[in-house]
Write an enzyme that holds these catalytic residues in place. Sequence first.
Site, PDB file in Angstrom:
ATOM      1  N   ASP A  14       0.801  -1.229   0.000  1.00 50.04           N
ATOM      2  CA  ASP A  14       0.000   0.000   0.000  1.00 50.04           C
ATOM      3  C   ASP A  14       0.834   1.279   0.000  1.00 50.04           C
ATOM      4  O   ASP A  14       0.595   2.201   0.794  1.00 50.04           O
ATOM      5  CB  ASP A  14      -0.958   0.010   1.187  1.00 50.04           C
ATOM      6  CG  ASP A  14      -1.940  -1.159   1.167  1.00 50.04           C
ATOM      7  OD1 ASP A  14      -1.931  -1.924   0.189  1.00 50.04           O
ATOM      8  OD2 ASP A  14      -2.717  -1.297   2.124  1.00 50.04           O
ATOM      9  N   HIS A  54     -10.926   0.619  -2.763  1.00 56.39           N
ATOM     10  CA  HIS A  54     -12.267   0.551  -2.191  1.00 56.39           C
ATOM     11  C   HIS A  54     -13.335   1.194  -3.068  1.00 56.39           C
ATOM     12  O   HIS A  54     -13.072   2.244  -3.680  1.00 56.39           O
ATOM     13  CB  HIS A  54     -12.295   1.279  -0.846  1.00 56.39           C
ATOM     14  CG  HIS A  54     -11.421   0.685   0.206  1.00 56.39           C
ATOM     15  ND1 HIS A  54     -11.401  -0.659   0.490  1.00 56.39           N
ATOM     16  CD2 HIS A  54     -10.542   1.265   1.074  1.00 56.39           C
ATOM     17  CE1 HIS A  54     -10.551  -0.884   1.479  1.00 56.39           C
ATOM     18  NE2 HIS A  54     -10.009   0.261   1.843  1.00 56.39           N
ATOM     19  N   LYS A 112      -6.879  -5.008  -3.075  1.00 61.06           N
ATOM     20  CA  LYS A 112      -7.621  -5.608  -1.967  1.00 61.06           C
ATOM     21  C   LYS A 112      -8.625  -4.606  -1.402  1.00 61.06           C
ATOM     22  O   LYS A 112      -8.462  -3.401  -1.544  1.00 61.06           O
ATOM     23  CB  LYS A 112      -6.661  -6.084  -0.877  1.00 61.06           C
ATOM     24  CG  LYS A 112      -5.737  -5.005  -0.340  1.00 61.06           C
ATOM     25  CD  LYS A 112      -4.626  -5.611   0.505  1.00 61.06           C
ATOM     26  CE  LYS A 112      -3.695  -4.556   1.065  1.00 61.06           C
ATOM     27  NZ  LYS A 112      -4.319  -3.624   1.993  1.00 61.06           N
ATOM     28  N   CYS A 157      -1.685  -2.913   7.660  1.00 62.05           N
ATOM     29  CA  CYS A 157      -1.571  -3.751   6.467  1.00 62.05           C
ATOM     30  C   CYS A 157      -0.249  -4.508   6.394  1.00 62.05           C
ATOM     31  O   CYS A 157      -0.222  -5.669   5.975  1.00 62.05           O
ATOM     32  CB  CYS A 157      -1.801  -2.908   5.220  1.00 62.05           C
ATOM     33  SG  CYS A 157      -3.503  -2.269   5.146  1.00 62.05           S
TER      34      CYS A 157
END
Length: 216
Positions: A14, A54, A112, A157
Amino acid sequence: MQFDPQTDILGLVDVQPTFMPGGELAVTDGDSIVPIVNRLLGRFDHAFATQDWHPADHASFASAHPGHRPYDTIKLPYGDQILWPDHAIAGTPTAAIHPAIQQTRIEVIVRKGFRRALDSYSAFFENDRQTPTGLEAWLRQRGFTRLFLCGLATDFCVAWSTEDAVRLGFSVTIIQDACRGIGLPTASGRTTLDDARDRLTALGADFIESRELHPI
């Protein structure tokens, strides 16, 4: 610590502007890891990356739960969920991998958290700890068993990715100067960074500085 640049793999977790100063869920000093990550990418022959990705109405967003604020914790069907500010909205510039990252050695990107009802911290499983991202199969088919992880955030994460990787049988080293954490308060003056480090050390994960890495 010695590493084999041909058989070990670097994982970028990320490394996105949404988690850096000016982003929607900024990690303090998060942008400072970019040059360190680029130096690491120049030393490993192989790398993978993850992206938080998202939908705009994701269930982990405080804005999706009237009466709640960011950093409240609620129960969702898969367990406790910290509510976050809206972040990493799929397709937006801040959800991209940071534009200064040299991506030529990144061989796969795992997105993800794209299921509206299910958050995802780990590179390997969504937060129900059952729904796989597919990364495990990719790594095994490619023959990688030793992972070196960097990115954001150390206590979420990166930590969850490390836990799952170790439980799946991978050897994991966290390059701590190429990570930054959030550090939410927990019990007795501790933070989520303290708790994550204790958990990961107990599992057998290593923490090193990038300067301690030496190619075989």
